[in-house]
Write a protein that holds these residues in place. Structure first.
Motif, short mmCIF file in Angstrom:
data_model
loop_
_atom_site.label_atom_id
_atom_site.label_comp_id
_atom_site.label_asym_id
_atom_site.label_seq_id
_atom_site.Cartn_x
_atom_site.Cartn_y
_atom_site.Cartn_z
N LEU A 1 0.81 -1.23 0.00
CA LEU A 1 0.00 0.00 0.00
C LEU A 1 0.84 1.27 0.00
N ALA A 2 2.15 1.14 0.11
CA ALA A 2 3.00 2.32 0.28
C ALA A 2 2.89 3.30 -0.88
N GLU A 3 2.77 2.79 -2.10
CA GLU A 3 2.79 3.65 -3.27
C GLU A 3 1.41 4.27 -3.55
N HIS A 4 0.33 3.55 -3.24
CA HIS A 4 -1.00 3.97 -3.68
C HIS A 4 -1.85 4.60 -2.60
N ALA A 5 -1.67 4.23 -1.35
CA ALA A 5 -2.54 4.72 -0.27
C ALA A 5 -1.83 5.78 0.55
N ASP A 6 -2.62 6.73 1.06
CA ASP A 6 -2.06 7.65 2.04
C ASP A 6 -2.14 7.00 3.42
N ALA A 7 -1.65 7.70 4.42
CA ALA A 7 -1.56 7.11 5.76
C ALA A 7 -2.93 6.73 6.31
N GLU A 8 -3.93 7.57 6.08
CA GLU A 8 -5.27 7.30 6.62
C GLU A 8 -5.90 6.10 5.91
N GLU A 9 -5.77 6.03 4.59
CA GLU A 9 -6.32 4.90 3.85
C GLU A 9 -5.62 3.60 4.23
N ARG A 10 -4.30 3.66 4.37
CA ARG A 10 -3.57 2.46 4.75
C ARG A 10 -4.02 1.96 6.12
#
Length: 280
Positions: free
Chosen positions: A180-189
């Motif tokens: 998820l590091a490339e596609h999600a921001d911290a909240e989404e992750r």
């Protein structure tokens, strides 16, 4: 359950792709390069040092002379190259696997994103350096947990449960973050990991059990020393293929879950705001 099974079969199918097979062979190429470099620069000094070390052991001096009398040969001179090979092999293998693992996980996640989720926006919620530091910290915690739980391994059922559970937790925490590091921001992750914690942990534990498969080949290499140089590369390739499958499984699951999360949020009705009448 649908997402779990769907991502499993997709990861298994992706392992047959030429790009994944080529990536799984990278450790063998890295090992050949490292071994050639070691042999060119350090082979002769290492063998000479090992020969001196074998000759310097007082307890073994009589043993060497006795064996030499039986076979009429210089036993330390014959053993020194073998000891250097067996001592250097685990170090070279470990370094190659670490290097390739750092390259494979982003490449496999990108492969899944390009083929299945080309429209998924990249919010770049984590940097490469942050991911590496987080992985090192979690690995240290897992090693501490392994050492602390060793007394419990004397209880027969727990030795089959605790190590895979600890390594499964580590796999789940590291690979889901990297996926998820490339596609999600911290909240989404955080939302994806919170909502899918148990399935992701199950994937990590299953991958932990799969990671034990190469140990059978390692044991065979020790039992059949004549085939050591055949069985060890086979074990390395199997281990890398298992790692590729694990990375693909987490990538398919996490990116699909992220896409569903964004779709749910986009379809959610906006909250109705009722304005109060202005006071005179």
């Amino acid at each position: 359950m649908r997402l779990l099974l769907d991502s499993f079969w997709r990861a298994a199918a992706y392992c047959m792709r030429p790009r994944v097979i080529v990536l799984s062979l990278l450790p063998l190429l890295v090992i050949v390069v490292l071994a050639a470099g070691f042999g060119y620069f350090y082979w002769a000094p290492s063998v000479a040092w090992m020969r001196q070390a074998l000759d310097a052991w007082p307890l073994l001096a009589s043993f060497w002379s006795w064996i030499g009398g039986l076979f009429s040969s210089d036993v330390p001179a014959l053993l020194a190259p073998l000891v250097v090979v067996f001592a250097a092999t685990p170090v070279i293998v470990l370094v190659s696997l670490i290097v390739v693992a750092g390259l494979m996980s982003p490449a496999l996640t990108q492969l899944v994103a390009e083929r299945r989720f080309p429209a998924l926006a990249k919010k770049k919620g984590a940097s490469f350096a942050g991911s590496v530091l987080r992985s090192l910290g979690l690995t240290l915690l897992a090693l501490v947990a392994i050492v602390a739980s060793m007394p419990l391994w004397l209880i027969p059922p727990l030795v089959l449960v605790l190590p895979p559970l600890i390594w499964g937790w580590l796999t789940y925490r590291v690979m889901s973050f990297d996926a998820l590091a490339e596609h999600a921001d911290a909240e989404e992750r955080a939302a994806v990991l919170r909502q899918h914690r148990l399935p992701l942990l199950a994937i990590g534990v299953l991958c932990g059990y799969l990671g034990a498969a190469p140990s059978i080949v390692w044991a065979s290499g020790l039992l059949f020393a004549a085939a050591f140089f055949v069985l060890v590369p086979l074990a390395i390739w199997i281990y890398t293929l298992v790692f590729a499958f694990s990375a693909l499984w987490f990538a398919h699951y996490c990116l699909d879950a992220l896409g569903q999360l964004r779709l749910q949020r986009a379809e959610a009705p906006a909250p109705l705001v009722i304005s109060s009448p202005e006071s005179p």
